[in-house]
Design a protein around this motif. Structure first.
Motif, short mmCIF file in Angstrom:
data_model
loop_
_atom_site.label_atom_id
_atom_site.label_comp_id
_atom_site.label_asym_id
_atom_site.label_seq_id
_atom_site.Cartn_x
_atom_site.Cartn_y
_atom_site.Cartn_z
N THR A 27 -16.44 14.96 47.39
CA THR A 27 -17.42 14.38 48.15
C THR A 27 -17.30 14.82 49.35
N THR A 28 -15.90 14.59 50.11
CA THR A 28 -15.66 14.84 51.28
C THR A 28 -16.09 16.27 51.60
N ASP A 29 -15.68 17.26 50.99
CA ASP A 29 -16.31 18.66 51.21
C ASP A 29 -17.43 18.66 51.19
N ASP A 30 -18.33 18.03 50.13
CA ASP A 30 -19.65 18.09 50.17
C ASP A 30 -20.43 17.69 51.41
N LEU A 31 -19.84 16.49 52.00
CA LEU A 31 -20.36 15.96 53.28
C LEU A 31 -20.20 16.88 54.38
N LYS A 32 -19.08 17.35 54.24
CA LYS A 32 -18.75 18.37 55.44
C LYS A 32 -19.81 19.56 55.46
N SER A 33 -20.17 19.97 54.19
CA SER A 33 -20.96 21.18 53.97
C SER A 33 -22.55 20.83 54.44
N VAL A 34 -22.78 19.34 54.03
CA VAL A 34 -24.22 18.89 54.41
C VAL A 34 -24.35 18.80 55.95
N GLN A 37 -24.76 22.07 57.49
CA GLN A 37 -26.30 22.68 57.11
C GLN A 37 -27.15 21.91 58.05
N VAL A 38 -26.94 20.54 58.29
CA VAL A 38 -27.83 19.80 58.97
C VAL A 38 -27.88 20.31 60.43
N GLY A 39 -26.49 20.60 60.97
CA GLY A 39 -26.30 21.39 62.30
C GLY A 39 -26.96 22.63 62.44
N VAL A 45 -34.40 24.59 64.41
CA VAL A 45 -35.57 24.05 64.63
C VAL A 45 -35.50 24.10 66.47
N ALA A 46 -34.53 24.10 67.01
CA ALA A 46 -34.45 24.19 68.43
C ALA A 46 -34.77 25.44 68.98
N ALA A 47 -34.71 26.27 68.24
CA ALA A 47 -34.83 27.81 68.54
C ALA A 47 -36.28 28.39 68.36
N THR A 48 -37.10 27.31 67.62
CA THR A 48 -38.52 27.87 67.40
C THR A 48 -39.37 27.84 68.61
#
Length: 105
Positions: A27-34, A37-39, A45-48
């Motif tokens: 779960t910790t690894d999954d949260l880090k991955s998410v 990905q969110v970052g 989005v900021a580069a659009t």
């Protein structure tokens, strides 16, 4: 908004704490991955062009607001100066009239 994020994080933390060690690690690894990905999604989005255009629009709007504020402040300053001159003249006239009345007595 911040409180809701904290509540979600706390809820996830409590859920993870109730799980076995391997489940917690996954779960910790999954949260880090998410999080990663969110970052990256936020950077994308900021580069659009739309976001860049939005930034330009905000900058232009702020510039226009500053110009209008300066004009309004200048007008207010001119009115204040004119009113102060009028008040000074009325005060001077009243003092002159009082002095004339005092010498007549």
């Amino acid at each position: 908004m911040r409180n809701s994020h904290l509540a979600v994080i706390l809820g996830l933390w409590l859920a993870v704490a109730a799980c076995s060690k391997p489940t917690q690690e996954k779960t910790t690894d999954d949260l880090k991955s998410v999080g990663s990905q969110v970052g990256q999604a936020a950077k994308d989005v900021a580069a659009t062009p739309a976001v860049k255009d939005l930034g330009s629009d905000i900058k232009q709007g702020a510039s226009e607001a500053a110009a209008k504020t300066k004009v309004a402040a200048d007008q207010a300053g001119d009115k204040l100066k004119a009113d102060a001159q009028t008040a000074a003249q009325k005060t001077s006239d009243a003092l002159d009239k009082a002095a004339d009345n005092a010498t007549k007595r």
